[in-house]
Design an enzyme around this catalytic site. Sequence first.
Site, PDB file in Angstrom:
ATOM      1  N   THR A   1       0.859  -1.187   0.000  1.00 36.76           N
ATOM      2  CA  THR A   1       0.000   0.000   0.000  1.00 36.76           C
ATOM      3  C   THR A   1       0.894   1.236   0.000  1.00 36.76           C
ATOM      4  O   THR A   1       1.940   1.245   0.622  1.00 36.76           O
ATOM      5  CB  THR A   1      -0.885  -0.009   1.263  1.00 36.76           C
ATOM      6  OG1 THR A   1      -1.761  -1.115   1.190  1.00 36.76           O
ATOM      7  CG2 THR A   1      -1.685   1.285   1.404  1.00 36.76           C
TER       8      THR A   1
ATOM      9  N   ARG B   1     -14.002  -7.752  -0.201  1.00 39.97           N
ATOM     10  CA  ARG B   1     -13.368  -7.226   1.011  1.00 39.97           C
ATOM     11  C   ARG B   1     -12.852  -5.796   0.799  1.00 39.97           C
ATOM     12  O   ARG B   1     -12.195  -5.492  -0.194  1.00 39.97           O
ATOM     13  CB  ARG B   1     -12.210  -8.153   1.397  1.00 39.97           C
ATOM     14  CG  ARG B   1     -11.434  -7.708   2.643  1.00 39.97           C
ATOM     15  CD  ARG B   1     -10.113  -7.085   2.281  1.00 39.97           C
ATOM     16  NE  ARG B   1      -9.290  -6.833   3.476  1.00 39.97           N
ATOM     17  CZ  ARG B   1      -8.161  -6.127   3.454  1.00 39.97           C
ATOM     18  NH1 ARG B   1      -7.700  -5.646   2.334  1.00 39.97           N
ATOM     19  NH2 ARG B   1      -7.491  -5.928   4.564  1.00 39.97           N
ATOM     20  N   VAL B   2     -13.169  -4.903   1.736  1.00 40.76           N
ATOM     21  CA  VAL B   2     -12.652  -3.543   1.725  1.00 40.76           C
ATOM     22  C   VAL B   2     -11.731  -3.378   2.930  1.00 40.76           C
ATOM     23  O   VAL B   2     -12.095  -3.736   4.049  1.00 40.76           O
ATOM     24  CB  VAL B   2     -13.797  -2.502   1.792  1.00 40.76           C
ATOM     25  CG1 VAL B   2     -13.248  -1.084   1.822  1.00 40.76           C
ATOM     26  CG2 VAL B   2     -14.748  -2.686   0.613  1.00 40.76           C
ATOM     27  N   GLY B   3     -10.534  -2.886   2.690  1.00 40.64           N
ATOM     28  CA  GLY B   3      -9.579  -2.675   3.781  1.00 40.64           C
ATOM     29  C   GLY B   3      -9.651  -1.261   4.318  1.00 40.64           C
ATOM     30  O   GLY B   3     -10.643  -0.549   4.118  1.00 40.64           O
ATOM     31  N   ASP B   4      -8.594  -0.824   5.004  1.00 39.04           N
ATOM     32  CA  ASP B   4      -8.635   0.484   5.655  1.00 39.04           C
ATOM     33  C   ASP B   4      -8.293   1.646   4.729  1.00 39.04           C
ATOM     34  O   ASP B   4      -8.619   2.801   5.039  1.00 39.04           O
ATOM     35  CB  ASP B   4      -7.680   0.511   6.854  1.00 39.04           C
ATOM     36  CG  ASP B   4      -6.229   0.317   6.434  1.00 39.04           C
ATOM     37  OD1 ASP B   4      -5.962  -0.567   5.580  1.00 39.04           O
ATOM     38  OD2 ASP B   4      -5.355   1.049   6.926  1.00 39.04           O
TER      39      ASP B   4
ATOM     40  N   THR C   1      -0.654   1.921   6.667  1.00 39.29           N
ATOM     41  CA  THR C   1      -0.484   0.712   5.844  1.00 39.29           C
ATOM     42  C   THR C   1      -0.337  -0.477   6.776  1.00 39.29           C
ATOM     43  O   THR C   1       0.250  -0.356   7.848  1.00 39.29           O
ATOM     44  CB  THR C   1       0.750   0.824   4.935  1.00 39.29           C
ATOM     45  OG1 THR C   1       0.905  -0.418   4.226  1.00 39.29           O
ATOM     46  CG2 THR C   1       2.024   1.083   5.722  1.00 39.29           C
ATOM     47  N   GLY C   2      -0.894  -1.615   6.378  1.00 43.27           N
ATOM     48  CA  GLY C   2      -0.760  -2.796   7.226  1.00 43.27           C
ATOM     49  C   GLY C   2      -1.987  -3.672   7.138  1.00 43.27           C
ATOM     50  O   GLY C   2      -2.701  -3.661   6.132  1.00 43.27           O
TER      51      GLY C   2
ATOM     52  N   GLY D   1      -5.300  -4.238   7.344  1.00 41.22           N
ATOM     53  CA  GLY D   1      -6.372  -3.250   7.315  1.00 41.22           C
ATOM     54  C   GLY D   1      -7.481  -3.457   8.329  1.00 41.22           C
ATOM     55  O   GLY D   1      -8.029  -2.486   8.867  1.00 41.22           O
TER      56      GLY D   1
END
Lengths: 341, 341
Positions: A202, A230-233, A253-254, A256
Site C-alpha cells: 500500500t 473485502r474492503v480494507g482500511d 499501511t498494514g 487493514g
Amino acid sequence: MRKCFVLILFLGWAIMSTATAAPFAIIIHGGAGTITREKLTEEKAREIRATLAKAVNAGYRVLEQGGKAEDAVTAAIVVMENAPLFNAGKGAVFTADGRHELDASLMRGQDLQAGAVAAVRHTRNPILAAKAVMLHSPHVMLAGDGADQFAREQGLEQVENHWFDTPYRKAQWQRARQTASQSLSEELLDDNNPHKDDKFGTVGAVALDQYGHLAAGTSTGGMTNKHYGRVGDSPIIGAGTYADDRSCAVSATGHGEFFIRYTVAHDICARVRYRKESLKQAARQVILQELKTVGGDGGIIALDRQGKPVAVFNTAGMYRGWRTSNQAQPVTGIYEAGDER
Amino acid sequence: MRKCFVLILFLGWAIMSTATAAPFAIIIHGGAGTITREKLTEEKAREIRATLAKAVNAGYRVLEQGGKAEDAVTAAIVVMENAPLFNAGKGAVFTADGRHELDASLMRGQDLQAGAVAAVRHTRNPILAAKAVMLHSPHVMLAGDGADQFAREQGLEQVENHWFDTPYRKAQWQRARQTASQSLSEELLDDNNPHKDDKFGTVGAVALDQYGHLAAGTSTGGMTNKHYGRVGDSPIIGAGTYADDRSCAVSATGHGEFFIRYTVAHDICARVRYRKESLKQAARQVILQELKTVGGDGGIIALDRQGKPVAVFNTAGMYRGWRTSNQAQPVTGIYEAGDER
C-alpha cells in the site's frame, strides 16, 4: 517620502521572508511488512529507494512552488501508483477472480474535505479519482462501477483491468490460489515466505504546505486473492487516512482490519488534539502498544503543523521517504528506524 | 455444619443479587431529520412510537435474559429493518437505477471486533450480514455482490431485490428523479417538503449488557435516488458506528458525508476516553457544536458503561427509544428532548 519608501521595502522583505520561511514537508510510504536485509537484494533496495525519492520529490516540487498539500500528496502517490513496485495502481495484486480492485482516499486538514473510492477497476490512478470525489462530488465515498463511472465523467484516464497486471503479481496470485490463502500484499523477493507475513505494498503520502495546511492520501490494490468484495482500511476516512489542521495528518499501511477497528488515523489525531500527546508519542502509543498487543501489523506516516516527519511501524520494515523545506535531498528508509541514508 | 450452610446460602444470594443488579440498557434510533408535529399526524406518530417500543423491547429481552450486547443490538435492529416505516431493510429507499442497496455495521466494545456490509442487494436483514462478517470472517468490511455471497454462504435469508420495495418509497424515488435530486431519506408525510431536509430513516441501536460490555449497530438504505455507488457513514466503523468498553458505544444517523469526515462515532468516544468529557458532554460538543457549525445535520444515540441513555440531535426531531434495567417500560421520543412519553 524616502523614509516611507524604505519602510515599504522593509515590510515587503519581511513579508517575503516570512512567506518563504514557512516550513513545508512531505513524507510517503510504500507499505510495511516483513522487509529484512536478508530478503531484499541490494539492487532491489536501490530501485525502491530511487522510486521513493522520485515520489517524494514530485510532491516536494509542488510544495516548493507554493502548491497545496493535497496536490503534493496526489503528485507523490501518482508516481508510486505508476511504478509496478508497489501494490497500488500498476502492479496491484490480483483478486480471487483474477482481476484488480483498487481503493484510495484523500483528505485535507483545512476544512476536513475528503474523497474516497473503493473497488475501482478501470481508473488508471485511483488517487485522482479520490481527489475528484473530494473536489467535484457532494459525496465522500463511491464504490464499484459507480466510482469508475464518476472518474470517467470527470475525464480521468480509464484503462482495461488487465492494464494493472504484472507478471510478478500474477505469479503471486497463482501461488496464493494454490494455498487458498489471502495475502495482504506480497512476498517481494522470498517465495518461501509464509503468506501471513506478506503485508506490504500500500502507498501513501502526507504533506504540510506553505500555508500551514495538512493533507493525507492512501492508495492500494488490497489483498492478494481477496474475495467477497473485502474492503480494507485504505479507502476508509479515519482508518487508513485522516487530516485535520487542528491536530495532524496520517496515512496508514498494514493489516487493514485492525486499522479499521482501531480507527488508527483518527485515533492518532485525537490523542494529539485531546490528550496533547506529541505526534510521535501518539503514533508510537497506537502502533507500538495498542496494535502490536493485538497483532495488528503495520505502520503509519504523519505530519503535524510543525512539519517534522514521523514514521512509526511495528513490522520489520516500512518503505518510506521524506523531505522538509530545510533538506536539500529526500531521505529514504526501508528497515528499522535509523537506516535512513 | 449448619453455620456453613447458612454462609453458603448467603454467599449464593449475594452473588445472585450482584449479578442481577448489574445495570443494562438499550437505546435505539430510527433516523433524524425535519420531523415536526406539523408534519406528522398523531396516528403516524403513534405507529412509529409503537414500532420503536417493540424494537427496544426485543433488545431488552435479550439483555434481561443475560444475553450479549451485540445480540440485543441486532434483535432491535431486525425489528426496525422488517418494519416498512424506516429506511432500512424492508422500506429502504430506491437508488437511481430503481433498486435497493443496503448498508449495515456492528461493533462490540469488549474486543473491538466489528463487521460491516455495503451495497448488499439480496440479504433480507443487512445487520445480520454485518454480524456474520464480525463473527465468521477474518474481514471487517465486505461490499457489493461479495457481501451478499458471504451472507448466503452463512445461511442468511436471501430475497429478490424488489422484496424491499414499498409504494411510498417508489413514489418518493419517482419524485426525486423528476427533480434529479438526491434525498438522504424521506419526506415521511409532507410531499412538498424540500428534499434537502429529508434526511431520516436510518436505524441503529446501542446496548450495555449485564457483563458490562457495550455494542453498537447501524443499518440503512442510504439516499433516495443515489448513484455512483455512494457509500454513507452507516457501514463505516468510526463514522456511523463505534463501540469500545473503555469509553462508549455510538450509532449515528444524518447527513453521512459529514459523519464520515468528522469520524463522529469514534470522535465522541475519543473525547470520553482522552479528554475525560462525560458522554453527554462529548456528544453535545460534536453534534451541537462541530457538526452544526458546518451544516452536518443528524444525531446520535450512545451509552457508556454506566448505562445512562444519551440521545443528541441537531435536527427538529429524531425517532428514538430506550429502556434501562430500572425501567418497567420503554420510553420513546420523536421531537425535541423532553417530549418523551
